[in-house]
Scaffold this motif. Sequence first.
Motif, mmCIF file in Angstrom:
data_model
loop_
_atom_site.group_PDB
_atom_site.id
_atom_site.type_symbol
_atom_site.label_atom_id
_atom_site.label_comp_id
_atom_site.label_asym_id
_atom_site.label_seq_id
_atom_site.Cartn_x
_atom_site.Cartn_y
_atom_site.Cartn_z
ATOM 1 N N GLN A 131 51.548 26.192 35.362
ATOM 2 C CA GLN A 131 50.473 27.046 35.868
ATOM 3 C C GLN A 131 50.182 26.860 37.348
ATOM 4 O OE1 GLN A 131 47.130 26.833 33.210
ATOM 5 N NE2 GLN A 131 48.452 27.145 31.456
ATOM 6 N N LEU A 133 52.586 24.883 39.652
ATOM 7 C CA LEU A 133 53.828 24.888 40.421
ATOM 8 C C LEU A 133 54.760 26.024 40.001
ATOM 9 C CD1 LEU A 133 54.494 21.038 40.432
ATOM 10 C CD2 LEU A 133 53.420 22.406 42.200
ATOM 11 N N HIS A 134 54.480 26.647 38.858
ATOM 12 C CA HIS A 134 55.287 27.763 38.354
ATOM 13 C C HIS A 134 56.773 27.435 38.317
ATOM 14 C CE1 HIS A 134 51.709 30.068 38.449
ATOM 15 N NE2 HIS A 134 51.531 29.778 39.714
ATOM 16 N N SER B 23 54.318 24.377 47.105
ATOM 17 C CA SER B 23 53.469 25.214 46.263
ATOM 18 C C SER B 23 53.476 26.648 46.766
ATOM 19 C CB SER B 23 52.046 24.659 46.216
ATOM 20 O OG SER B 23 51.523 24.613 47.518
ATOM 21 N N SER B 26 56.663 28.403 45.550
ATOM 22 C CA SER B 26 56.684 28.681 44.127
ATOM 23 C C SER B 26 55.757 29.831 43.798
ATOM 24 C CB SER B 26 56.296 27.436 43.351
ATOM 25 O OG SER B 26 55.065 26.986 43.804
ATOM 26 N N LYS B 27 54.689 29.973 44.545
ATOM 27 C CA LYS B 27 53.779 31.080 44.281
ATOM 28 C C LYS B 27 54.479 32.411 44.529
ATOM 29 C CE LYS B 27 49.148 29.904 44.426
ATOM 30 N NZ LYS B 27 48.261 29.126 45.249
ATOM 31 N N GLU B 30 56.953 33.592 41.794
ATOM 32 C CA GLU B 30 56.505 33.816 40.423
ATOM 33 C C GLU B 30 55.574 35.019 40.330
ATOM 34 O OE1 GLU B 30 56.857 32.368 36.523
ATOM 35 O OE2 GLU B 30 57.794 31.619 38.356
ATOM 36 N N SER B 36 50.894 32.969 33.438
ATOM 37 C CA SER B 36 50.392 31.616 33.624
ATOM 38 C C SER B 36 49.242 31.569 34.621
ATOM 39 C CB SER B 36 51.525 30.703 34.076
ATOM 40 O OG SER B 36 52.475 31.439 34.784
ATOM 41 N N ALA B 37 49.326 32.375 35.677
ATOM 42 C CA ALA B 37 48.266 32.337 36.666
ATOM 43 C C ALA B 37 46.955 32.824 36.063
ATOM 44 C CB ALA B 37 48.629 33.197 37.856
ATOM 45 N N SER B 39 46.063 32.808 32.973
ATOM 46 C CA SER B 39 45.550 32.128 31.793
ATOM 47 C C SER B 39 44.448 31.156 32.139
ATOM 48 C CB SER B 39 46.679 31.400 31.093
ATOM 49 O OG SER B 39 47.056 30.295 31.850
ATOM 50 N N SER B 40 44.556 30.518 33.312
ATOM 51 C CA SER B 40 43.515 29.566 33.643
ATOM 52 C C SER B 40 42.193 30.298 33.830
ATOM 53 C CB SER B 40 43.895 28.794 34.902
ATOM 54 O OG SER B 40 44.221 29.704 35.917
ATOM 55 N N LYS B 106 60.430 35.189 22.440
ATOM 56 C CA LYS B 106 60.609 33.812 22.895
ATOM 57 C C LYS B 106 60.925 32.897 21.718
ATOM 58 C CE LYS B 106 58.267 34.050 27.167
ATOM 59 N NZ LYS B 106 57.752 33.240 28.237
ATOM 60 N N GLU B 125 47.897 28.071 27.854
ATOM 61 C CA GLU B 125 48.785 29.118 28.347
ATOM 62 C C GLU B 125 48.611 30.401 27.523
ATOM 63 O OE1 GLU B 125 52.866 27.825 28.811
ATOM 64 O OE2 GLU B 125 53.495 29.823 28.223
#
Lengths: 293, 526
Positions: A131, A133-134, B23, B26-27, B30, B36-37, B39-40, B106, B125
């Motif tokens: 979530q 570092l993806h 970081s 990676s942002k 994705e 995933s982003a 979900s938080s 999946k 997640e």
Amino acid sequence: MKLTLSKGRVIVHFVYAIISAAMLIPFLLVVSISISDDDLLNKDGYKWIPEKINLLGYQVMLKASSALVRAYGVTIVVTVIGTLLGLLLTTMLAYTISRRDFRYRGPVTFYIFFSMLFQAGIVPLYILMTQYLHLRNTIWALILPLLINPFYVMIMRGFLAKIPGEIIESVKMDGASEWRIFAQIVLPLSKPALVTIGLMLAFGYWNDWFYGLLLIDEQKLVPLQLLLYRNINAIEFLKGNPAVQRLGVDYSHLPTLSARMAMTILAAGPMMIVFPFFQKYFVSGLTVGALKE
Amino acid sequence: MMRSVRFGKMGLAALVALLLVLSACSKNNESSSNSSASSSASKSASPSAGSDAGASASASPSADSSLPPVDLTWYYPADSQTALGPVQDAVNKITKEKINATVTLKPIAFGEYNQRMNTIAASGEAFDIAWTSNWLFDYVGNVTKGLFVPLDDLLNQDAADLKASLPDFMWDQVKVGGKIYGVPNYQSVTGREGYIVPKDYADKYGLDVSAIKKFEDIEPFLEKIKQGESGVAPLVMDYNGMFGYFIHTQGISTLPITSNPPIGFYDSDTSMKLFNVYASPEYKHYLEVVHGWYQKGYINKDAPTIKTVDDLAKAGKAAVSYSLSLNPGTETLVSNNRYGGKPIEYVPTTGFVVDGNPGIATVNAIGKNSKNPDRAMMFLNLVNTDKDLYNTLVYGVEGTNYDKIDDKTVKVKQDSGFTNNAWVMGNTFNGYLQEGQAPDTFDVQKKTNEEATPTQSVGFKFDVSPVQTEIANVQSVLDEYLPGLSTGAVDPDKKLPDFLDRLQKAGIDKLMQEAQKQLDAWKATR
């Protein structure tokens, strides 16, 4: 040279012979199963020398060899990159905290030491990796988690601390920068330790399947050991589960015993050939680090 | 000194910079999987997520033509799906047209499913659909943890066909605290205890099926095999023994608390008074019989240590085996798995029974953090009512993964890189039959489902949380003693008293009291 066979020596040899046998025999059995006929295997059990040689297991595995080759590729890439990068970072970190004139030496050392004692566990790791570092389904998911092992840093620090401060001091007088000291003085002096830590890191990467299990969905990024684990594990899980019997899973098509053992050999083989060449460094690295006058 | 301090600062600065760069990259990478982003964010608002979902669903009930496109994720267990791509495309072609949604399948290997899904659940997640059950990735436990969305409203709004397609007892079984949290996959829900005998032995030694009413009635047949064949174990057992497999035959129902359930009640006892089944006269009798058989060589010698009977039976080193699910239409499958495809005969010792919670043996549920629970519901509705979609999910693409034999029957191609279990995906009665199954298999199975006798405790779900320690203790005692005792390998006179004593010390009484309390409370609500 005369070989003296004292009583003690005989005993020592005997003990080591037994230990070697305990490691070799199961492996030979795996080889034997992998070239056995499955029907005979079920009927008569395992044999040291197969009655009838049947290479079907290897044929099955090589027919599906693309997955195996791919997994080899992934593992090799991960091992090479991970080991080199890990070695560099470990050494840099260890060197920094081995220097007596580094002001934050205490806190940093404690920080590393602390992570040896307390670990957050899988879930925070998973959250961090997916979530923030993806990194899910990327090769970095296999590399980053094993990059720095605090224990190796401590070993390395212990080794580097023995490099006399005077050498560094004198080079500094001659006008070398910190980076230059690290690259041209410290690294060459610590070769034995580098080889040892490098090998340990490499083994860690080569044998890892857990991070793959957790973070890799895509077939093309599955590392070798995970592929092996899946093949061996899936069938045991399905066969031993009463609930599965109730629901009815057709597992008759899953790889047979000989195919699974053939896969083990194919996966382990190259490493066994490579390993003896590195072994002498491994041994010397271990001893050089241990005693130094 | 000055220099060294500067180095320290420089090092720290470099480290911080490195982290930032990492970081940042990676942002950027994705953007495709936004799950995933988000979900938080949705996790922090999780108490209201369910009601939000309900609101949005009710806002757009009749918007079929103008549904925005969505992508759903579905986690489920499967053994090997190396060539998933074409199947997924075929699935998406159907769903895109019907509900303007695509689905990302999946699959996770069975052996890894529990660990993977628990991690995913714990990390918050987001996923839309996840497969769950009472034996792998626990349904009731995860409902209690709040992992799934209650479906009652969604079912009425978006999945009326699905709701109507399953019998009420299936919906009853997935209820936790009065609410439905998952879509049960309808399949054969019955069980039937008895022996499995290879046809050649049955014919050669004159098996009289009608004479076998109790488990010990097979003895004369075993004796004949013993005398007539050499190198063949007349009866093959694994380390579980077969007491649990003949429990209804002996008039007892057990509660599925551990893998070999320790407590149960007599079927004839309507008050459902629980007792320790290993202290019962039935168990003592069972031990005396099988110990005798073991000594006479009727049972394979390695029974206490082997984990599955399949390998021995397949190799022809064993004859009779047993099962607790002798359901109609399963002979081919059982024979393939256990007897290498040889013809077999079922020798049932009970009628068809419905026991435990077959309704939650395989369930698909919608995740709490799903952003589109209404669309996920529509998708599940489609899976369970659209035969084309269901068959694509189970069998893949025609010609690539299977060939049609006739309208209703298919032959699966081995090694095509896609295999799936029908009961994981949806209502199995919507699927094709596999080669070798009788054309009326599904009708017979459905009829059996409806006519079977449910045990008194069917649908009761035991909440294990108050007695977790006792369960773990009891389980470890069972693991220690059962393989020796239940396979007949050790003398019951010597070991049974020890075993019972250890069970007492492990706290089986406390476990029983708690179960009785819950069972009585559950009974009062019926």
